[in-house]
Scaffold this active site. Structure first.
Site: not given
Length: 363
Positions: A123, A145, A187, A229, A239, A243, A247, A250, A254, A266
């Site tokens: 965990r 993330k 980015e 960032k 998010e 946040r 994206n 994205h 994506h 990417h």
């Protein structure tokens, strides 16, 4: 920490949680980012990148830490539950406890995977990210993330797990193929459009220099993008809204990656996604034609794509409806009202979407 990182290093805090160390020749500082008491480390690195990973391993071993290297694919296929299970098994065989750690040396796929493995083992055990690509330095390795892909979409399985630290050695960018360095600039440019216009000005002033690992403004571009960032994720780790601006480009990007089976870089997909978002914002009344043109001009100046001739619209739309930002049947996009002014666009009209796609495919 600043002194431990060396006189050349810039230390960028991510709130009070951890720091990003940026500099030349700082790879041997990885031990400084681990807490005292770590006895063993799982060193996750891409296949074919063993030399640099070995240098990081030597730095850890010299301080008495047992290092267990684990090579994974150097592409999106690394972000698979079977690969994660193999790493979990290795940690189980070596009896990793919560005082042990994971160190990721590689690009964004490796940092995503290793972060997810660290987040889920017992965990949560510490992870230090040592990104080796421009894209990973300014995006994937910072922010906590983590995730793996499924057949249904990219990063649909994952968790938020902040690293113990991030180490960006700019010298390693010299090993990047030129197309990978250019892809990482997407980015960087994104950070300019959503928050920091100075990034755009630096790229516009010297596009050729921006595409070189040793360009006159490369370090400033990297540090500015990381600060964007870092500031955003420190304010909104999970998010809730802010946040989401990270994206930008994205949602469509994506979708492009998935329908093309991740054959496209990417950053290239994100560049296409930003142009789509700009065209969508124009049609929804948010953005001026001038800023749409600036998207195309800045991206094209460094060799990034600004048009698309790949998959059918219906296939892309199906994937976007599974995007993490979607809510029920409503699509959500991050768009701009101007440079540095991102907003959320919910449930855009079908006509706006198809017109934006047409503009993207016919330009």
């Amino acid at each position: 920490m600043s002194g431990a990182a060396g006189s050349d290093a810039t230390v960028i805090p991510v709130g009070s949680a951890y720091e990003v160390v940026v500099g030349h020749g700082v790879s041997d500082r990885v031990r400084d980012l681990l807490a005292p008491g770590v006895e063993q480390v799982l060193l996750v690195h891409p296949e074919g990148f063993a030399t640099y990973a070995a240098a990081v391993a030597d730095a850890l071993a010299s301080s008495g830490i047992a290092v267990h290297p684990a090579a994974v694919p150097d592409n999106e296929s690394a972000k698979d539950v079977a690969v994660a299970a193999r790493l979990w098994a290795l940690m189980g065989e070596r009896a990793f406890t919560r005082t042990d750690a994971v160190v990721a040396v590689g690009g964004g796929t490796v940092t995503d995977l290793a972060g997810f493995v660290a987040a889920t083992w017992l965990r949560g055990v510490p992870v230090v990210q040592v990104p080796t690509t421009l894209l990973a330095m300014v995006d994937a390795a910072v922010g906590g993330k983590t995730g793996i892909n499924t057949a249904e979409g990219k990063n649909l399985v994952g968790s938020f797990h902040e690293p113990a630290g991030v180490l960006c050695d700019l010298d390693v960018l010299a090993t990047l193929p030129a197309p990978d360095l250019v892809a990482g600039l997407a980015e960087v440019v994104k950070a300019g459009f959503i928050v920091d216009p100075r990034i755009l000005e630096l790229v516009e002033a010297d596009p050729a220099g921006a595409t070189r690992w040793d360009g006159p403004h490369t370090r400033e571009l990297v540090e500015r993008a990381i600060r964007v960032k870092a500031d955003v994720v420190a304010a909104d780790l999970k998010e809730s809204w802010l946040r989401e601006i990270l994206n930008y480009g994205h949602t469509f990007g994506h979708a492009v990656e998935q329908v093309e089976s991740y054959r496209r870089r990417h950053g290239e997909a994100v560049a296409i996604g930003m142009v789509f978002a700009a065209e969508l914002a124009l049609r929804s009344g948010h953005l001026s034609e001038e800023v749409v043109r600036r998207h195309r001009d800045v991206l094209a100046s460094v060799g990034l794509p600004t048009s698309y001739a790949g998959a059918a619209w219906e296939d892309l739309l199906t994937v976007m409806r599974r995007d993490k930002k979607a809510r029920g049947a409503r699509l959500r996009f991050v768009v701009l009202e101007d440079v540095g002014r991102p907003v959320r666009l919910e449930a855009p009209e079908d006509a706006w979407l198809t017109e934006a796609f047409t503009a993207l495919t016919t330009s």
